[in-house]
Design an enzyme around this catalytic site. Structure first.
Site, PDB file in Angstrom:
ATOM      1  N   ASP A 105      -6.335  19.353  27.417  1.00 36.65           N
ATOM      2  CA  ASP A 105      -7.070  19.423  28.666  1.00 36.65           C
ATOM      3  C   ASP A 105      -7.827  20.753  28.684  1.00 36.65           C
ATOM      4  OD1 ASP A 105      -7.996  18.552  31.102  1.00 36.65           O
ATOM      5  OD2 ASP A 105      -6.041  18.443  32.069  1.00 36.65           O
ATOM      6  N   GLU A 143      -8.541  22.808  32.003  1.00 38.22           N
ATOM      7  CA  GLU A 143      -8.339  23.731  33.123  1.00 38.22           C
ATOM      8  C   GLU A 143      -7.355  24.849  32.790  1.00 38.22           C
ATOM      9  OE1 GLU A 143      -9.954  19.995  34.947  1.00 38.22           O
ATOM     10  OE2 GLU A 143      -8.415  20.453  33.433  1.00 38.22           O
ATOM     11  N   HIS A 165     -10.053  16.035  28.311  1.00 44.55           N
ATOM     12  CA  HIS A 165     -10.625  16.516  29.570  1.00 44.55           C
ATOM     13  C   HIS A 165     -11.888  15.761  29.963  1.00 44.55           C
ATOM     14  CE1 HIS A 165     -11.987  19.175  32.733  1.00 44.55           C
ATOM     15  NE2 HIS A 165     -13.141  19.327  32.098  1.00 44.55           N
ATOM     16  N   HIS A 174      -5.069  20.171  40.499  1.00 40.49           N
ATOM     17  CA  HIS A 174      -5.593  18.886  40.957  1.00 40.49           C
ATOM     18  C   HIS A 174      -4.865  17.770  40.210  1.00 40.49           C
ATOM     19  CE1 HIS A 174      -7.809  19.272  37.168  1.00 40.49           C
ATOM     20  NE2 HIS A 174      -7.895  17.945  37.181  1.00 40.49           N
TER      21      HIS A 174
END
Length: 287
Positions: A9, A11, A61, A115
């Site tokens: 991912d 973030e 992602h 999130h």
């Protein structure tokens, strides 16, 4: 032979702190792509130094076309592009161990860029009554395939959360959360040292457990399916109402829905359908 999947991912990678950093097409995203690739390369190097035989990297992602193939460690392979049957965990059937790289905390939680599936209106997510995020959900898919999570990387709060759903995994915090959009970050050279060292330890620990069961919890290939109850809370009642069109989904409070699935893979697929429907029900100017 030890085959490792890296689910990457964005973030939770080195230096990332704001939405533009992870939004494809922005100047900040272009700047962060080499840092994402650098984190991946450090882990690949550590895994291979620790005895891994193969490394497959799943670009997990958003558009799933973020990593720079031309800069990727040539000893790894890259799974890139969208519409993979298992999404972030595509490739798990080919792996003996998995690394969750660049992960983040879930909707409604503290953490850098926290999130759960952006653009869906989710404010909270629970699995079997426990607070959940993408990491917990993906760890359950790995467990179902009999594949242990051996390393989790992200901010310090992600690493802390991973203790609940991957208690035997190593962790690397490449930044400390100050707020959702601010962090104390390590320079890439320092985070690379930590990532490489912990990846090497993770695969060595996994190999010892596989070959010598008395040394700790053994890795036994072939998982087992079990049912799971997913609960999703949205920020507006109409989003929950829209999701009730999905088979097996039931109301769960004025802004929530819930469903029970026979296994983690089915639960994750149903979750994806629910969030897709909720995202489609969002209004541009009144949500």
């Amino acid at each position: 032979m030890t085959r490792v999947l890296i689910s990457a991912d964005m973030e939770g990678v080195t230096g990332v702190t704001c939405p533009d950093d992870v939004e494809p097409g922005t100047a900040s995203w272009e700047r962060m792509r080499p840092l994402l690739t650098g984190d991946v390369n450090a882990v690949v190097d550590g895994l291979l130094a620790g005895g891994a035989s193969e490394v497959l990297v799943n670009d997990a992602h958003y558009t799933q076309r973020n990593l720079l193939l031309e800069n990727l460690d040539p000893r790894a392979r890259l799974l890139t592009g969208r519409h993979k049957p298992l999404g972030m965990m595509e490739g798990i059937a080919l792996a003996d161990a998995v690394v969750l790289l660049g992960y983040h905390t879930g909707a409604g939680e503290q953490g850098v860029l926290s999130h759960t599936y952006l653009g869906t209106g989710l404010t909270a997510f629970r699995i079997d009554g426990e607070p959940a995020d993408e990491g917990r959900m993906n760890a359950l898919i790995a467990e179902e395939h009999g594949v242990p999570v051996v390393l989790v990387t992200g901010d310090d709060l992600t690493c802390e959360a991973a203790g609940a759903w991957a208690p035997e995994a190593g962790v690397v915090a490449v930044k400390e959360c100050v707020s959702r959009y601010a962090a104390i970050c390590l320079p890439p050279a320092r985070s690379a040292e930590l990532l490489r060292a912990q990846a090497m330890k993770a695969v060595r620990r996994h190999r010892v457990r596989s070959e010598h069961p008395d040394s700790g919890t053994p890795h036994v290939r072939g998982g087992s399916a079990r049912s799971h109850r997913f609960e999703l809370d949205f920020h507006a009642p109409h989003l929950a109402a829209a999701v009730l069109a999905v088979p097996t989904v039931e109301p769960n409070g004025p802004r929530g829905i819930a469903f029970t699935a026979p296994d983690a893979t089915t639960a994750a697929r149903t979750f994806k359908v629910c969030t897709s429907v909720a995202g489609a029900a969002m209004e541009d100017h009144f949500d």
